[in-house]
Design a protein around this motif. Structure first.
Motif, PDB file in Angstrom:
ATOM      1  N   VAL A   1      -2.839   2.419   6.575  1.00 34.87           N
ATOM      2  CA  VAL A   1      -3.757   3.455   7.028  1.00 34.87           C
ATOM      3  C   VAL A   1      -5.125   3.128   6.451  1.00 34.87           C
ATOM      4  O   VAL A   1      -5.261   2.272   5.573  1.00 34.87           O
ATOM      5  N   ASP A   2      -6.161   3.793   6.951  1.00 34.45           N
ATOM      6  CA  ASP A   2      -7.482   3.579   6.376  1.00 34.45           C
ATOM      7  C   ASP A   2      -7.657   4.471   5.148  1.00 34.45           C
ATOM      8  O   ASP A   2      -7.014   5.510   5.010  1.00 34.45           O
ATOM      9  N   GLY A   3      -8.577   4.058   4.262  1.00 35.46           N
ATOM     10  CA  GLY A   3      -8.751   4.749   2.994  1.00 35.46           C
ATOM     11  C   GLY A   3      -8.952   6.243   3.090  1.00 35.46           C
ATOM     12  O   GLY A   3      -8.339   7.016   2.331  1.00 35.46           O
ATOM     13  N   PRO A   4      -9.787   6.735   4.021  1.00 34.33           N
ATOM     14  CA  PRO A   4      -9.995   8.182   4.105  1.00 34.33           C
ATOM     15  C   PRO A   4      -8.728   8.974   4.412  1.00 34.33           C
ATOM     16  O   PRO A   4      -8.658  10.164   4.106  1.00 34.33           O
ATOM     17  N   SER A   5      -7.717   8.329   5.018  1.00 28.91           N
ATOM     18  CA  SER A   5      -6.453   9.033   5.265  1.00 28.91           C
ATOM     19  C   SER A   5      -5.786   9.448   3.964  1.00 28.91           C
ATOM     20  O   SER A   5      -5.035  10.423   3.922  1.00 28.91           O
ATOM     21  N   LEU A   6      -6.058   8.700   2.899  1.00 26.75           N
ATOM     22  CA  LEU A   6      -5.530   9.033   1.575  1.00 26.75           C
ATOM     23  C   LEU A   6      -6.602   9.709   0.727  1.00 26.75           C
ATOM     24  O   LEU A   6      -6.512   9.711  -0.500  1.00 26.75           O
ATOM     25  N   ARG A   7      -7.608  10.247   1.416  1.00 20.35           N
ATOM     26  CA  ARG A   7      -8.721  10.935   0.750  1.00 20.35           C
ATOM     27  C   ARG A   7      -9.380  10.035  -0.284  1.00 20.35           C
ATOM     28  O   ARG A   7      -9.822  10.487  -1.345  1.00 20.35           O
ATOM     29  N   GLY A   8      -9.413   8.739   0.026  1.00 14.62           N
ATOM     30  CA  GLY A   8     -10.107   7.774  -0.814  1.00 14.62           C
ATOM     31  C   GLY A   8      -9.316   7.253  -1.987  1.00 14.62           C
ATOM     32  O   GLY A   8      -9.740   6.303  -2.643  1.00 14.62           O
ATOM     33  N   ASP A   9      -8.156   7.839  -2.291  1.00 14.82           N
ATOM     34  CA  ASP A   9      -7.363   7.382  -3.436  1.00 14.82           C
ATOM     35  C   ASP A   9      -6.366   6.321  -2.956  1.00 14.82           C
ATOM     36  O   ASP A   9      -5.222   6.629  -2.605  1.00 14.82           O
ATOM     37  N   THR A  10      -6.803   5.092  -2.928  1.00 20.70           N
ATOM     38  CA  THR A  10      -5.970   3.979  -2.463  1.00 20.70           C
ATOM     39  C   THR A  10      -5.441   3.144  -3.623  1.00 20.70           C
ATOM     40  O   THR A  10      -5.012   2.010  -3.422  1.00 20.70           O
TER      41      THR A  10
END
Length: 498
Positions: free
Chosen positions: A210-219
């Motif tokens: 997924v793209d980073g914003p999908s994890l609210r930036g916590d990758t």
């Protein structure tokens, strides 16, 4: 041995829509052959050399079934062989035309050497297609292979039955070609809708991007999704965008070879970027030595960026962390001439800087999994939502695709006997549903070509479906004609939709 700074995963996504027999220049087959020559050949060569050195788990390689099909297709293999020979001839012509012009004459000679090496590589290693090469890379452990749905459709906009069929058939096609059924996928366009993890789990998919914003930036770690055991990895955009972003990145440096400027009399790219606002005719000639110096600077910059990011994440979370950088494979060589050299540079320099380099599977095995997380509807496109594939510009295509799926699912498909005609009917529907067409329209990149391709495959589907419903024996003849134009998946069995 000191503890590593952290873990880095490079993920490459290799994909082009079906292009054989569907136009040539500037989009169509030329697109395929340029990417093949300038990205797929050098990246495969790099991975083979790493394997020969005894390295393992260097990167995660996604290859879509529709691309693999093209790189195995007999017509495409013959036509690409001709293209490579023509590349040699164009370089010879350039050497004559540019005689006495130092940098340009050197460029012509270098281009001829590269074309000759590529032709030799193709004739010796690629003569039976891509699948034997890909199988050897997976068998050697140099890469983790990611698969995906057959024709790279935007999954959130698919009926669940079509989505399941495309994914399972895509995984089966990859297993047939390589002997390995992927446990991970690059979800097309990183498209996700809540609940899709259940379908992934049922199909045997254990991890996806997924793209980073999908994890609210916590990758900084992978996450289990919802109540499932399926794991998602997020792109770290702070690192990824250092190389390639919607607005900036290394390939735009003035020293690098300019992708857009052609010497049409020889069909080569003779200029360097020079500057963002320099007219093509005013660009400076390409200087390989200057570009090589810039590659070394950008290798160091990227390694420093990764190390700094890992240290920042460790300080924030109190544990060793993960960075995932993910790109289209076609960036390296096709879009960015110096990309393969940069790629080799960072994959050699990162371990020397104390960074563990591994695959997504390796990162999970090293313990970089937290969880669970509830993912939002998302993609890696503009706005990180679905607007590229279901926005106003492509509203008519979305409606047409929804109607096409309804007609597809209403087909009278018998369960007992396989029908080559129905297999081709389903193939045409899936080719029409490729996510590429909406992307190209929204981004105004060969939009007319994209609309024509979506319309052509839909019309072919409807033509065959009408003949099937009428019991017309002409259906077999017409299906055979269409198979000659587009028959990517010999294993595709329409009964899977029954």
């Amino acid at each position: 041995m000191t503890d590593p700074e952290g873990t880095f995963c490079l993920v490459l996504h290799s994909h082009l829509p079906w292009l054989a027999h569907h136009g040539s220049w500037p989009v169509g087959e030329e697109w395929l052959y340029q990417a093949w020559a300038h990205s797929y050949l050098p990246v495969a060569d790099l991975l083979r050399r790493f394997a020969d050195e005894g390295r393992r788990d260097v990167l995660t390689l996604g290859v879509t079934p529709v691309l693999a099909a093209q790189l195995d297709d007999p017509y495409s293999l013959r036509a690409f062989h001709d293209w490579l020979g023509d590349w040699q001839l164009r370089a010879e012509h350039a050497a004559t035309l540019w005689r006495g012009r130092e940098l340009l004459a050197d460029l012509a000679a270098a281009e001829h050497r590269t074309a000759s090496r590529s032709l030799e590589d193709f004739e010796t290693r690629w003569r039976h297609g891509f699948s034997p090469i890909l199988r050897s890379l997976v068998d050697s452990g140099i890469v983790e292979l990611l698969g995906g749905p057959l024709t790279h459709p935007f999954q959130p906009l698919l009926d669940e039955r079509v989505r399941d069929f495309a994914l399972r058939a895509g995984l089966a096609d990859t297993a047939l070609r390589t002997g390995h059924r992927p446990e991970g996928i690059w979800a097309p366009e990183c498209g996700y809708a809540p609940g899709m993890e259940a379908g992934y789990a049922a199909a045997g998919v254990r991890r996806f991007l997924v793209d980073g914003p999908s994890l609210r930036g916590d990758t900084s770690a992978a996450r289990t999704v919802g109540a499932s055991d399926v794991v998602c990895f997020g792109r770290d955009l702070e690192v990824t965008y250092r190389v390639w972003s919607p607005k900036a990145g290394y390939p735009g440096n003035g020293a690098y070879r300019d992708f857009h400027t052609w010497a049409h009399e020889v069909g080569l790219k003779p200029s360097r970027v020079t500057g963002k606002h320099i007219a093509p005719e005013d660009k400076a000639p390409y200087d390989p030595a200057l570009a090589a110096d810039t590659v070394r600077l950008h290798v160091k910059d990227f390694v420093d960026t990764v190390v700094s990011r890992l240290r920042e994440l460790r300080a924030r979370h109190g544990r060793e962390s993960l960075v995932v950088a993910a790109y289209d494979t076609e960036l390296f060589g096709h879009w960015w001439h110096e990309g393969p050299a940069w790629l080799e540079g960072i994959l050699r320099a990162l371990p020397e800087a104390g960074v563990r380099v591994t695959t997504l599977r390796g990162a999970a095995e090293a313990g970089h999994v937290a969880g669970p997380v509830e993912l939002p509807a998302s993609s890696w496109g503009s706005g990180k939502d679905w607007r590229v594939w279901d926005g106003e510009q492509v509203g008519d295509m979305v409606r047409d695709n929804a109607a096409l799926q309804r007609r597809l699912l209403a087909l009278p498909i018998p369960r007992d006997v396989r029908s080559p005609v129905l297999d081709q009917v389903v193939t045409e529907a899936l080719l029409a549903l490729s996510s590429d067409w909406a992307f190209m329209v929204t981004k105004d990149s060969a939009a007319d070509y994209a609309r024509r391709r979506a319309r052509e495959h839909t019309e072919r589907f409807d033509e065959l479906a009408t003949l099937v419903r009428a019991g017309d024996p002409a259906a077999g003849v017409r299906a055979a004609q269409l198979r000659a134009l587009a028959h990517p998946f010999g294993r595709l069995d329409a009964r899977g939709l029954a």
